[in-house]
Design an enzyme around this catalytic site. Structure first.
Site, PDB file in Angstrom:
ATOM      1  N   GLU A   1       0.867  -1.176   0.000  1.00  0.00           N
ATOM      2  CA  GLU A   1       0.000   0.000   0.000  1.00  0.00           C
ATOM      3  C   GLU A   1       0.902   1.223   0.000  1.00  0.00           C
ATOM      4  OE1 GLU A   1      -3.011   0.200   3.080  1.00  0.00           O
ATOM      5  OE2 GLU A   1      -2.810   2.380   3.214  1.00  0.00           O
TER       6      GLU A   1
ATOM      7  N   GLU B   1      -2.038  11.682   3.709  1.00  0.00           N
ATOM      8  CA  GLU B   1      -3.161  11.500   4.622  1.00  0.00           C
ATOM      9  C   GLU B   1      -3.117  12.623   5.661  1.00  0.00           C
ATOM     10  OE1 GLU B   1      -4.276   7.161   5.699  1.00  0.00           O
ATOM     11  OE2 GLU B   1      -2.078   7.203   5.579  1.00  0.00           O
TER      12      GLU B   1
END
Length: 366
Positions: A244, A249
């Site tokens: 991933e 974020e």
């Protein structure tokens, strides 16, 4: 500008099996095509060019073999007519070429097209990269279904998040995603006691392997928000074995702190071994900022407004440490609450809230 091309040259070409068109018009295969120019040489800015075309056949047509070239014909149902060739501006620092093919019966005449490179790329990409896909969110009011896929999942699907992901709209018809004023808007809202939001995938069945990928994003405000710009493998089987890549974020309970992370078997947040870095970005929730990744077989580096956020080398330790040689697709989403988004609590007075995306651009080396 329209350039009248003055040189008249006659070249007879016969068609071949497997050509784009096997015939154009009913005439015999020995038609002769004459054009007023053998080639078109365009500047980086592009332009339009007019060619005179004559054929010994009864009619003629033309096509271009590249998307940046378009053709328009006049009087193509007669032996003499005009062919207009138009080139869009070249955004890259690499010259490009194409062909325009004139057809009459089975005869073909090829006009070579070349276009100069831009002096400086209009896009913010490292040298040697050319754009291969982009969405500037400047067309229509909804995402192009050929490029984007909405996730549909109920609350609690991952990370104990509280939002329900829906396709475009809520049960009452409110938009969770929309295109407006040249931006992609991802909304998180409450309706009939439930939280709804959007999570979208770019080229989910294809993705890209390596490249420079960049988005311009304005983050939402509010305790409970969890916006992300990240990537997952196209051929996903298990997590974290397949990897991933989190380009950006942020959680609203810790505003203006943006982070990047990499997850794999050898480094994953569940045992605090993930590869991650966080930086403070003034105005992340007030203005648009660029978030990017340069991804090669040897290294992954993420950027915030051109500054390095995280850099990680392929150490040659195998797939457990580097599962990043497969195609990954881009994800944009706005979560609500959950194991990280709810760390500082949630404040539903912040709803509705919106993550705004000005563009997403993907570049690769050629």
């Amino acid at each position: 500008m329209i350039h009248t091309l003055l040189i008249s040259l006659a070249v007879a070409l016969t068609g071949c099996e497997g050509d784009k068109y096997t015939m154009y018009g009913p005439e015999a295969p020995n038609a002769t095509i004459t054009a007023s120019q053998e080639s078109v040489n365009a500047p980086a800015d592009g332009g339009s060019y007019s060619l005179s075309v004559t054929t010994t056949g009864t009619e003629w047509g033309a096509y271009a073999d590249a998307d940046f070239v378009s053709v328009d014909t006049k009087n193509s149902d007669t032996k003499t007519g005009t062919l207009n060739v138009t080139l869009t501006a070249n955004p890259d620092t690499v010259a490009r070429t194409a062909n325009v093919v004139i057809m009459s019966g089975s005869a073909r005449k090829t006009i070579a097209v070349s276009q100069a490179a831009a002096a400086k790329s209009k896009y913010n990409a490292p040298d040697g990269y050319s754009i291969v896909w982009q969405d500037e969110f400047d067309k229509g009011s909804t995402l192009n279904a050929d490029d984007w896929t909405h996730e549909v999942q109920n609350a609690g699907w991952v990370n104990n998040e509280l939002q329900n992901y829906v396709n475009h709209t809520t049960p009452e018809g409110a938009n969770v995603t929309e295109i407006k004023d040249g931006k992609l808007l991802i909304h998180c809202l409450k309706e009939n006691g439930k939280i709804y939001s959007g999570r979208v995938y770019a080229k989910v069945k294809e993705g890209w392997t390596y490249g420079y990928i960049e988005a311009s994003i304005k983050l939402p405000k509010g305790k409970g928000t969890w916006p992300a710009f990240w990537m997952m493998p196209v051929n996903f089987k298990s997590w974290p074995a397949d990897g991933e890549i989190d380009i950006m974020e942020e959680v609203g309970g810790h505003p203006n702190y943006v982070s990047s992370s990499l997850h794999a078997n050898a480094h994953v947040h569940s045992n605090n071994t993930q590869v991650t870095h966080e930086m403070y970005l003034e105005g992340a929730e007030d203005d648009f900022h660029t978030y990017a990744i340069e991804w090669t077989a040897k290294n992954i580096t993420t950027y915030v407004d051109g500054k390095v956020q995280l850099s990680y080398d392929n150490r040659g330790l195998g797939r457990d440490d580097w599962p990043y040689d497969d195609p990954f697709y881009v994800i944009l989403n706005l979560a609500w609450g959950g194991t990280w988004g709810g760390t500082y609590g949630i404040d539903e007075s912040a709803l509705p809230c919106t993550m705004e995306v000005d563009y997403v651009r993907v570049f690769q080396k050629k």
